[in-house]
Design a protein around this motif. Structure first.
Motif, PDB file in Angstrom:
ATOM      1  N   PRO A 120       2.683  22.833   9.825  1.00  0.00           N
ATOM      2  CA  PRO A 120       2.380  22.756   8.379  1.00  0.00           C
ATOM      3  C   PRO A 120       1.736  21.440   7.943  1.00  0.00           C
ATOM      4  O   PRO A 120       1.113  21.373   6.888  1.00  0.00           O
ATOM      5  CB  PRO A 120       3.754  22.939   7.720  1.00  0.00           C
ATOM      6  CG  PRO A 120       4.751  22.622   8.773  1.00  0.00           C
ATOM      7  CD  PRO A 120       4.124  23.016  10.082  1.00  0.00           C
ATOM      8  N   VAL A 121       1.865  20.392   8.769  1.00  0.00           N
ATOM      9  CA  VAL A 121       1.306  19.087   8.372  1.00  0.00           C
ATOM     10  C   VAL A 121       0.108  18.717   9.234  1.00  0.00           C
ATOM     11  O   VAL A 121      -0.990  18.441   8.769  1.00  0.00           O
ATOM     12  CB  VAL A 121       2.394  17.990   8.474  1.00  0.00           C
ATOM     13  CG1 VAL A 121       1.815  16.601   8.192  1.00  0.00           C
ATOM     14  CG2 VAL A 121       3.526  18.306   7.501  1.00  0.00           C
ATOM     15  N   PRO A 127      -7.173  11.518  18.697  1.00  0.00           N
ATOM     16  CA  PRO A 127      -7.335  12.072  17.363  1.00  0.00           C
ATOM     17  C   PRO A 127      -6.019  12.242  16.630  1.00  0.00           C
ATOM     18  O   PRO A 127      -4.961  12.417  17.211  1.00  0.00           O
ATOM     19  CB  PRO A 127      -7.988  13.439  17.616  1.00  0.00           C
ATOM     20  CG  PRO A 127      -8.535  13.381  18.991  1.00  0.00           C
ATOM     21  CD  PRO A 127      -7.622  12.473  19.741  1.00  0.00           C
ATOM     22  N   GLN A 128      -6.142  12.161  15.315  1.00  0.00           N
ATOM     23  CA  GLN A 128      -5.085  12.525  14.398  1.00  0.00           C
ATOM     24  C   GLN A 128      -5.649  13.691  13.584  1.00  0.00           C
ATOM     25  O   GLN A 128      -6.716  13.545  12.976  1.00  0.00           O
ATOM     26  CB  GLN A 128      -4.690  11.332  13.516  1.00  0.00           C
ATOM     27  CG  GLN A 128      -4.269  10.146  14.371  1.00  0.00           C
ATOM     28  CD  GLN A 128      -3.575   9.038  13.610  1.00  0.00           C
ATOM     29  OE1 GLN A 128      -3.303   9.123  12.407  1.00  0.00           O
ATOM     30  NE2 GLN A 128      -3.233   7.961  14.324  1.00  0.00           N
ATOM     31  N   MET A 129      -4.975  14.844  13.645  1.00  0.00           N
ATOM     32  CA  MET A 129      -5.568  16.054  13.057  1.00  0.00           C
ATOM     33  C   MET A 129      -4.771  16.575  11.877  1.00  0.00           C
ATOM     34  O   MET A 129      -3.560  16.768  11.954  1.00  0.00           O
ATOM     35  CB  MET A 129      -5.753  17.152  14.102  1.00  0.00           C
ATOM     36  CG  MET A 129      -4.513  17.752  14.684  1.00  0.00           C
ATOM     37  SD  MET A 129      -4.928  19.093  15.853  1.00  0.00           S
ATOM     38  CE  MET A 129      -5.096  20.498  14.740  1.00  0.00           C
ATOM     39  N   ALA A 149      -0.909   7.569   5.974  1.00  0.00           N
ATOM     40  CA  ALA A 149      -1.157   8.040   4.607  1.00  0.00           C
ATOM     41  C   ALA A 149      -0.461   9.386   4.374  1.00  0.00           C
ATOM     42  O   ALA A 149       0.062   9.645   3.279  1.00  0.00           O
ATOM     43  CB  ALA A 149      -2.654   8.168   4.367  1.00  0.00           C
ATOM     44  N   ILE A 150      -0.444  10.199   5.404  1.00  0.00           N
ATOM     45  CA  ILE A 150       0.251  11.503   5.312  1.00  0.00           C
ATOM     46  C   ILE A 150       1.760  11.284   5.190  1.00  0.00           C
ATOM     47  O   ILE A 150       2.449  11.911   4.376  1.00  0.00           O
ATOM     48  CB  ILE A 150      -0.064  12.360   6.553  1.00  0.00           C
ATOM     49  CG1 ILE A 150      -1.566  12.628   6.667  1.00  0.00           C
ATOM     50  CG2 ILE A 150       0.763  13.646   6.546  1.00  0.00           C
ATOM     51  CD1 ILE A 150      -2.135  13.627   5.705  1.00  0.00           C
ATOM     52  N   GLU A 151       2.276  10.316   5.973  1.00  0.00           N
ATOM     53  CA  GLU A 151       3.713  10.004   5.910  1.00  0.00           C
ATOM     54  C   GLU A 151       4.093   9.510   4.514  1.00  0.00           C
ATOM     55  O   GLU A 151       5.174   9.790   3.997  1.00  0.00           O
ATOM     56  CB  GLU A 151       4.066   8.942   6.962  1.00  0.00           C
ATOM     57  CG  GLU A 151       3.905   9.397   8.410  1.00  0.00           C
ATOM     58  CD  GLU A 151       3.621   8.231   9.346  1.00  0.00           C
ATOM     59  OE1 GLU A 151       2.925   8.436  10.357  1.00  0.00           O
ATOM     60  OE2 GLU A 151       4.064   7.106   9.055  1.00  0.00           O
ATOM     61  N   ALA A 152       3.174   8.759   3.890  1.00  0.00           N
ATOM     62  CA  ALA A 152       3.460   8.206   2.556  1.00  0.00           C
ATOM     63  C   ALA A 152       3.631   9.314   1.514  1.00  0.00           C
ATOM     64  O   ALA A 152       4.224   9.096   0.454  1.00  0.00           O
ATOM     65  CB  ALA A 152       2.341   7.262   2.132  1.00  0.00           C
ATOM     66  N   PRO A 198       4.093  14.176  10.492  1.00  0.00           N
ATOM     67  CA  PRO A 198       3.169  14.743  11.473  1.00  0.00           C
ATOM     68  C   PRO A 198       3.826  14.861  12.851  1.00  0.00           C
ATOM     69  O   PRO A 198       4.760  14.114  13.169  1.00  0.00           O
ATOM     70  CB  PRO A 198       2.008  13.742  11.499  1.00  0.00           C
ATOM     71  CG  PRO A 198       2.110  13.003  10.201  1.00  0.00           C
ATOM     72  CD  PRO A 198       3.571  12.947   9.889  1.00  0.00           C
ATOM     73  N   LEU A 199       3.313  15.810  13.653  1.00  0.00           N
ATOM     74  CA  LEU A 199       3.850  16.041  14.995  1.00  0.00           C
ATOM     75  C   LEU A 199       3.257  15.026  15.957  1.00  0.00           C
ATOM     76  O   LEU A 199       2.043  14.795  15.938  1.00  0.00           O
ATOM     77  CB  LEU A 199       3.478  17.457  15.448  1.00  0.00           C
ATOM     78  CG  LEU A 199       3.955  17.894  16.839  1.00  0.00           C
ATOM     79  CD1 LEU A 199       5.472  18.076  16.846  1.00  0.00           C
ATOM     80  CD2 LEU A 199       3.246  19.182  17.261  1.00  0.00           C
TER      81      LEU A 199
END
Ligand SMILES: Nc1ccn([C@@H]2O[C@H](COP(=O)(O)OP(=O)(O)OP(=O)(O)O)[C@@H](O)[C@H]2O)c(=O)n1
Ligand SMILES: C[C@](O)(CO)[C@H](O)COP(=O)(O)O
Length: 232
Positions: free
Chosen positions: A134-135, A169-171, A196-199, A204-205
């Motif tokens: 989902p992330v 990569p970070q996807m 930024a996603i964690e914020a 993320p996996l």
């Protein structure tokens, strides 16, 4: 729910100056293993059947990209920013505004030009292990050395348990990544896309990467990268 078949796009930030490398020019154009570092990175994505198209973001006045980017499968975006995050934020906006736009539901694999050791095996591993998470996720390596913190004249040891070194990569899906970068207030503090996603409160996996995917940052990294590039 995302009903359309997933599409995967690569975005390569390549607008840095390579200050720590202290070379005559930006490190992404240094020749390793017979071709520019950036071309190794571009070719890794061109070699993966899962990648629909590759974008590379460079500084507006970059005089070298046209001689390096192949004539197919790659679009050059001349909208690099003052920080890595700003380069990516500018590039994502350009990708979404293309005549054939990258959609919010499409996956974007953000990968440093400075990591030339990436190959199709690692790209496919990330895509397959993230799946429909989902992330999203990123390649990373678990810390295997003892970790020390040296601050204010004191030295302490930090447990290495649960510590990983982020690679790329970070996807992430384009829409979520654009939202996360728009919400980031301190561009310099966002040293990778996952932070930024964690914020936003997401996790993320982590997918185990490989030492060959090192970031070529300092002169000492050149022979290590060339060793790995000699064994694709
Ligand atoms: N304003 C910036 C800064 C960095 N990058 C890219 O982000 C990746 C990782 O950054 P880094 O290794 O730090 O590259 P540089 O910023 O060029 O190196 P330095 O920090 O030593 O100047 C590199 O491919 C770099 O080209 C970018 O696109 N735009
Ligand atoms: C994105 C990254 O490669 C993950 O480890 C790293 O944060 C880039 O840092 P840099 O200082 O921009 O090289």
């Amino acid at each position: 729910m995302h009903s359309q078949a997933p599409r995967y796009f690569a975005l390569i930030p390549a607008a840095g100056v390579g200050a720590r490398m202290a070379a005559d020019g930006p490190k992404q154009y240094l020749h390793l293993g017979g071709k520019p570092m950036l071309r190794h990175t571009l070719d890794a994505f061109l070699s993966s059947e899962r990648i629909s198209h590759t974008f590379v973001v460079v500084s507006a006045g970059d005089p070298q990209i046209d001689a390096v980017a192949p004539g197919h499968g790659v679009t050059v975006l001349r909208c690099g920013g003052a920080t890595r995050m700003e380069s990516i934020r500018n590039a994502l906006a350009a990708m979404a505004a293309m005549a054939e736009p990258v959609r919010d539901s499409d996956w974007v694999l953000v990968h440093d030009a400075a990591r030339p050791g990436l190959n199709a095996v690692l790209i496919d591993k990330l895509i397959l292990e993230v799946g429909v998470h989902p992330v999203g996720g990123l390649l990373a390596l678990p810390v295997v050395d003892t970790v020390k913190r040296a601050a204010a004249g004191a030295l302490s040891t930090i447990s290495r348990d649960a510590l990983w070194l982020a690679q790329t990569p970070q996807m992430f899906r384009l829409g979520l990544l654009r939202e996360a970068l728009a919400a980031a207030t301190d561009a310099a503090a966002v040293t990778d896309d996952a932070s930024a996603i964690e914020a936003l409160g997401h996790a993320p996996l982590l997918v185990e990467g490989h030492p060959r995917n090192l970031k070529v940052t300092l002169p000492r990294d050149i022979p290590i990268a060339e060793m790995y590039l000699a064994a694709p």
